[in-house]
Design a protein around this motif. Sequence first.
Motif, PDB file in Angstrom:
ATOM      1  N   THR A 120      40.991  23.397  40.481  1.00  0.00           N
ATOM      2  CA  THR A 120      41.998  24.462  40.654  1.00  0.00           C
ATOM      3  C   THR A 120      43.356  23.873  41.062  1.00  0.00           C
ATOM      4  N   ILE A 173      30.538  27.673  43.011  1.00  0.00           N
ATOM      5  CA  ILE A 173      31.694  27.819  43.921  1.00  0.00           C
ATOM      6  C   ILE A 173      32.976  27.485  43.150  1.00  0.00           C
ATOM      7  N   MET A 174      32.919  26.420  42.355  1.00  0.00           N
ATOM      8  CA  MET A 174      34.074  26.032  41.542  1.00  0.00           C
ATOM      9  C   MET A 174      34.396  27.110  40.513  1.00  0.00           C
ATOM     10  N   SER A 200      36.126  30.076  42.010  1.00  0.00           N
ATOM     11  CA  SER A 200      37.554  29.821  42.311  1.00  0.00           C
ATOM     12  C   SER A 200      38.376  29.872  41.027  1.00  0.00           C
ATOM     13  N   ARG A 209      38.857  33.496  39.906  1.00  0.00           N
ATOM     14  CA  ARG A 209      39.921  34.216  40.640  1.00  0.00           C
ATOM     15  C   ARG A 209      41.300  33.780  40.156  1.00  0.00           C
ATOM     16  N   LEU A 210      41.442  32.468  39.912  1.00  0.00           N
ATOM     17  CA  LEU A 210      42.734  31.951  39.469  1.00  0.00           C
ATOM     18  C   LEU A 210      43.105  32.510  38.087  1.00  0.00           C
ATOM     19  N   GLY A 260      29.535  33.732  42.298  1.00  0.00           N
ATOM     20  CA  GLY A 260      30.147  33.168  43.495  1.00  0.00           C
ATOM     21  C   GLY A 260      29.649  33.778  44.794  1.00  0.00           C
TER      22      GLY A 260
END
Length: 259
Positions: free
Chosen positions: A162, A183-184, A187, A190-191, A246
């Motif tokens: 990210t 988890i990655m 993220s 969301r980005l 997530g």
Amino acid sequence: MLPLNATIVRIDEESPSVRTFFFDFQFETMKPGQFVMVWVRGVDEVPMGLSSKNSITVQKVGEATSKLFELKEGNSFGLRGPFGKGFSLPSEGEKTLVIAGGVGAAPLAPYAEAARSAGSEVHTVLGARSADDLLFEKFFAETGEISISTDDGSKGTKGFVTDVLNSLDLSVYDKIAVCGPEIMMASVFRLLEDRKVLERSEFSLHRYFKCGIGVCGACCIDKSGLRVCRDGPVFSGVQLLNSELGKYTRDASGRRVKI
Ligand SMILES: Cc1cc2nc3c(=O)[nH]c(=O)nc-3n(C[C@H](O)[C@H](O)[C@H](O)COP(=O)(O)OP(=O)(O)OC[C@H]3O[C@@H](n4cnc5c(N)ncnc54)[C@H](O)[C@@H]3O)c2cc1C
């Protein structure tokens, strides 16, 4: 479907905990992102993405994968598949962004190659814990541009994928393919949502599988009930809106396990 007997013809040591096992036949019709059920005799049957038409790339994490690591050239395992929905390919002239973390690079290597062959310009963002853990770096570099991140800063940007994505104009990409630790992926999700490009994205999910063919329901995700083995493992970003991505996964008994 009975498993095919796959004899190991070559083993590549990719990193301290990851090996690629090449076997003695090809899945000619495989689509990048599809998986096979690997029968490790006497232990378990586990899902693995195909890293090419005749290979799986395995991270040693537990019982079945440790047993696979004991196998040598000439030994064999069983294979059922290929199963599931792969990544959708770009059209000629479209730009593709590949976002790979850890062993998530395995199904994305054949995808990057297929995207380039389809006439797409490919940019890969490859992340790992350290330089030693980067998978298929040379391969991705041969398919187009590559940007690297490592958690410890031993190569590329120090930090996560990210951190690299923050410096890119994501609006130029027509297709965005993501696979890595959940988890990655959460993220990245969301980005991409913040940057309003989620509808161009696809994510490959890992869930506990029993049958691998959509019958048992062990891999259904909330709230849609979509089966990761049959309706996925590759889902569009839009399909995963308001999902369990997530947040949690499920163990063999169906109990929720926090991510
Ligand atoms: C569609 C799909 C494709 C996959 N492709 C690959 C691949 O290309 N290469 C690869 O190495 N693995 C891949 N996996 C994950 C792989 O199936 C598991 O790592 C494997 O089942 C572990 O088996 P084990 O008996 O060695 O570990 P277990 O003994 O079952 O587990 C050992 C530890 O690893 C953890 N673990 C188990 N499964 C996962 C998982 N899916 N993600 C994260 N942690 C897990 C467990 O929670 C436990 O802590 C894929 C999974 C799916 C669903």
